[in-house]
Design a protein around this motif. Sequence first.
Motif, PDB file in Angstrom:
ATOM      1  N   LYS A 173       4.514 -18.719  16.016  1.00 24.04           N
ATOM      2  CA  LYS A 173       4.621 -19.956  15.633  1.00 24.04           C
ATOM      3  C   LYS A 173       5.816 -20.477  14.888  1.00 24.04           C
ATOM      4  CE  LYS A 173       0.511 -21.671  14.195  1.00 24.04           C
ATOM      5  NZ  LYS A 173      -0.824 -21.704  13.347  1.00 24.04           N
ATOM      6  N   ALA A 174       6.458 -19.539  14.068  1.00 22.92           N
ATOM      7  CA  ALA A 174       7.499 -19.998  13.371  1.00 22.92           C
ATOM      8  C   ALA A 174       8.920 -20.116  14.240  1.00 22.92           C
ATOM      9  CB  ALA A 174       8.124 -18.788  12.299  1.00 22.92           C
ATOM     10  N   ASN A 175       8.811 -19.373  15.327  1.00 25.06           N
ATOM     11  CA  ASN A 175      10.139 -19.377  16.267  1.00 25.06           C
ATOM     12  C   ASN A 175       9.458 -19.965  17.889  1.00 25.06           C
ATOM     13  OD1 ASN A 175      12.117 -17.676  14.841  1.00 25.06           O
ATOM     14  ND2 ASN A 175      10.111 -16.821  14.517  1.00 25.06           N
ATOM     15  N   PRO A 176       9.244 -21.114  18.024  1.00 27.99           N
ATOM     16  CA  PRO A 176       8.701 -21.586  19.304  1.00 27.99           C
ATOM     17  C   PRO A 176       9.551 -21.459  20.319  1.00 27.99           C
ATOM     18  CG  PRO A 176       9.043 -23.437  17.798  1.00 27.99           C
ATOM     19  CD  PRO A 176       9.111 -22.158  16.972  1.00 27.99           C
ATOM     20  N   GLU A 177      11.099 -21.312  20.236  1.00 29.48           N
ATOM     21  CA  GLU A 177      11.757 -21.271  21.224  1.00 29.48           C
ATOM     22  C   GLU A 177      11.846 -19.946  21.758  1.00 29.48           C
ATOM     23  OE1 GLU A 177      12.297 -21.153  17.944  1.00 29.48           O
ATOM     24  OE2 GLU A 177      13.819 -19.457  17.309  1.00 29.48           O
ATOM     25  N   LYS A 189     -10.391  -9.612  23.000  1.00 31.53           N
ATOM     26  CA  LYS A 189     -11.268 -10.293  22.430  1.00 31.53           C
ATOM     27  C   LYS A 189     -10.407 -10.585  21.022  1.00 31.53           C
ATOM     28  CE  LYS A 189     -15.730 -11.646  21.160  1.00 31.53           C
ATOM     29  NZ  LYS A 189     -15.345 -12.636  20.165  1.00 31.53           N
ATOM     30  N   ILE A 190     -10.045  -9.532  20.292  1.00 32.12           N
ATOM     31  CA  ILE A 190      -9.400  -9.592  19.057  1.00 32.12           C
ATOM     32  C   ILE A 190      -8.171 -10.538  19.300  1.00 32.12           C
ATOM     33  CG2 ILE A 190      -7.930  -8.601  17.395  1.00 32.12           C
ATOM     34  CD1 ILE A 190      -9.696  -5.995  17.751  1.00 32.12           C
ATOM     35  N   PHE A 191      -7.435 -10.532  20.270  1.00 36.14           N
ATOM     36  CA  PHE A 191      -6.134 -11.520  20.429  1.00 36.14           C
ATOM     37  C   PHE A 191      -6.827 -12.768  20.692  1.00 36.14           C
ATOM     38  CE2 PHE A 191      -3.800  -7.362  22.243  1.00 36.14           C
ATOM     39  CZ  PHE A 191      -3.828  -6.855  21.017  1.00 36.14           C
ATOM     40  N   SER A 192      -7.570 -12.931  21.466  1.00 38.76           N
ATOM     41  CA  SER A 192      -8.021 -14.281  22.062  1.00 38.76           C
ATOM     42  C   SER A 192      -8.712 -14.944  20.601  1.00 38.76           C
ATOM     43  CB  SER A 192      -9.200 -14.097  22.981  1.00 38.76           C
ATOM     44  OG  SER A 192      -9.345 -15.498  23.528  1.00 38.76           O
ATOM     45  N   ASP A 193      -9.403 -14.220  20.097  1.00 39.37           N
ATOM     46  CA  ASP A 193     -10.085 -14.731  18.907  1.00 39.37           C
ATOM     47  C   ASP A 193      -8.774 -15.302  17.744  1.00 39.37           C
ATOM     48  OD1 ASP A 193     -12.282 -14.521  19.815  1.00 39.37           O
ATOM     49  OD2 ASP A 193     -13.065 -12.897  18.500  1.00 39.37           O
ATOM     50  N   GLN A 213      -5.646 -19.738  15.317  1.00 36.96           N
ATOM     51  CA  GLN A 213      -4.219 -20.176  14.914  1.00 36.96           C
ATOM     52  C   GLN A 213      -3.637 -21.255  15.892  1.00 36.96           C
ATOM     53  OE1 GLN A 213      -2.290 -19.095  12.411  1.00 36.96           O
ATOM     54  NE2 GLN A 213      -3.977 -18.096  11.464  1.00 36.96           N
ATOM     55  N   ALA A 214      -4.655 -21.519  16.818  1.00 37.82           N
ATOM     56  CA  ALA A 214      -4.324 -22.614  17.820  1.00 37.82           C
ATOM     57  C   ALA A 214      -2.832 -22.396  18.622  1.00 37.82           C
ATOM     58  CB  ALA A 214      -4.216 -23.977  17.216  1.00 37.82           C
ATOM     59  N   VAL A 215      -2.737 -21.021  18.972  1.00 36.16           N
ATOM     60  CA  VAL A 215      -1.629 -20.776  19.897  1.00 36.16           C
ATOM     61  C   VAL A 215      -2.366 -20.064  21.078  1.00 36.16           C
ATOM     62  CG1 VAL A 215       0.070 -20.459  18.050  1.00 36.16           C
ATOM     63  CG2 VAL A 215      -1.368 -18.561  18.767  1.00 36.16           C
ATOM     64  N   LYS A 216      -1.313 -19.838  22.348  1.00 33.07           N
ATOM     65  CA  LYS A 216      -1.629 -19.088  23.188  1.00 33.07           C
ATOM     66  C   LYS A 216      -0.768 -17.865  23.166  1.00 33.07           C
ATOM     67  CE  LYS A 216      -3.074 -22.730  26.231  1.00 33.07           C
ATOM     68  NZ  LYS A 216      -4.656 -22.338  26.480  1.00 33.07           N
ATOM     69  N   ILE A 217      -1.350 -16.572  23.318  1.00 28.55           N
ATOM     70  CA  ILE A 217      -0.574 -15.426  23.424  1.00 28.55           C
ATOM     71  C   ILE A 217      -0.388 -14.811  24.722  1.00 28.55           C
ATOM     72  CG2 ILE A 217      -0.531 -13.070  22.633  1.00 28.55           C
ATOM     73  CD1 ILE A 217      -2.657 -13.845  20.536  1.00 28.55           C
ATOM     74  N   ASN A 218       0.968 -14.596  24.937  1.00 25.51           N
ATOM     75  CA  ASN A 218       1.400 -14.095  26.389  1.00 25.51           C
ATOM     76  C   ASN A 218       1.098 -12.565  26.267  1.00 25.51           C
ATOM     77  OD1 ASN A 218       2.447 -16.462  27.219  1.00 25.51           O
ATOM     78  ND2 ASN A 218       4.384 -16.109  25.983  1.00 25.51           N
ATOM     79  N   LEU A 219       0.299 -12.131  27.433  1.00 26.04           N
ATOM     80  CA  LEU A 219      -0.178 -10.760  27.573  1.00 26.04           C
ATOM     81  C   LEU A 219       0.064 -10.186  28.696  1.00 26.04           C
ATOM     82  CD1 LEU A 219      -3.321 -10.793  25.595  1.00 26.04           C
ATOM     83  CD2 LEU A 219      -1.460  -9.844  24.644  1.00 26.04           C
TER      84      LEU A 219
END
Length: 369
Positions: free
Chosen positions: A104-108, A122-126, A131-137
């Motif tokens: 979040k602090a480094n959107p670039e 599930k933990i990552f998705s929750d 945090q209203a972000v999408k995590i690249n996995l």
Amino acid sequence: MLNEFKVQNEDKLLTPGLLVYPKRVRHNIKAMLQLAGGTQRLIPHIKTHKMAAVIKLQMDAGITQFKCATLAEMQLLISCGVRKILLAHQPTKEKMQQFIHWQKANPEIACSSLVDNLDSLKIFSDLAKQQAVKINLWIDLNNGMNRTGILPERADQLYHALTKDHNTVFQGFHIYDGHIRPLDLKERIAKCDKDFKPVQELISRIESEGGAVPNIITGGSPSFYPHALRKNTLLSPGTTLFWDLGYKKIWEESPFLNAAVLITRLISKPNDNIYCFDLGHKAVASEIPLPRVEIIGMENAVHKGQSEEHLIVEFKEENNFKVGDLFYALPYHICPTVAKYNRAYTVENGLHTGYWDVQARDYQIELNQ
Ligand SMILES: Cc1ncc(COP(=O)(O)O)c(C=O)c1O
């Protein structure tokens, strides 16, 4: 061989110590680029060196994406201005919280990490949702090493869950095949191809159902060349930056040079043919049996024992070695060896010229959340 490493202003060096040779590191980066056919396919691991100086040399050569294993390494990559960072170690919840903070602090920066099971997903998705972000996995596949990852033949469900999940974004498959060690190159290629087959079958299954696998990250150093022969996988060696004796024995004809060596001084001669150096197991990777280094000029020595600050060898050849003499030693396993030092002496044109700090040695970093 001694001349290649010898430092003229030796009296400036404290032992035990780590020396790095920037020219040799640059040579190794060039060799990595040649094998990978350019910068595009390279995503080198920084675990071997943990040093900003080595990251920067690779960035100067055009490499834009890197892999790391720890939060300290990730923090170092962020501080170096890297724009694509893979935390290639499936995070625990606590680590993922910090990962999300940095994302979040480094959107670039395109941050990504690994997942190999539904519970972690599930933990990552929750967390991502909160945090209203999408995590690249990336899905970490186990194609034979049996260290981490999910078996390719069992990965379909995880693939479907990940691609359906709204809080995460599927990046592709990640494999680390550190078990591929045959000495003969042809045999190594054959083993690498054989163990890669289940991965290809998984991809075919997914594609035949209309799915897609955007990318695949493969391998470390012994399988670097075999995977480079494929068309489009990303390649993630790490040890190639410094090289070591362990890998030199596996891949003798490799273009890589030892770019990091140890220095030690003879500190005692307690009996006939017995020599003691200030190179204990606190100063060199000690997870492997003796010998853990090869002392240049004492290649035939029998390594008898090591305690915290002492290395004892038996050496029967005639010599004039005196207490206080400086010796250069090639480590068998460079990655954990580097992690024992807070900085390395740089050696250029035979002179100690400065230091490269090993910035990312720590596990305990200041958490932001
Ligand atoms: C996940 C992962 N990728 C890449 C590497 C780099 O491999 P190597 O040290 O063989 O260059 C390692 C090394 O342990 C690793 O664990």
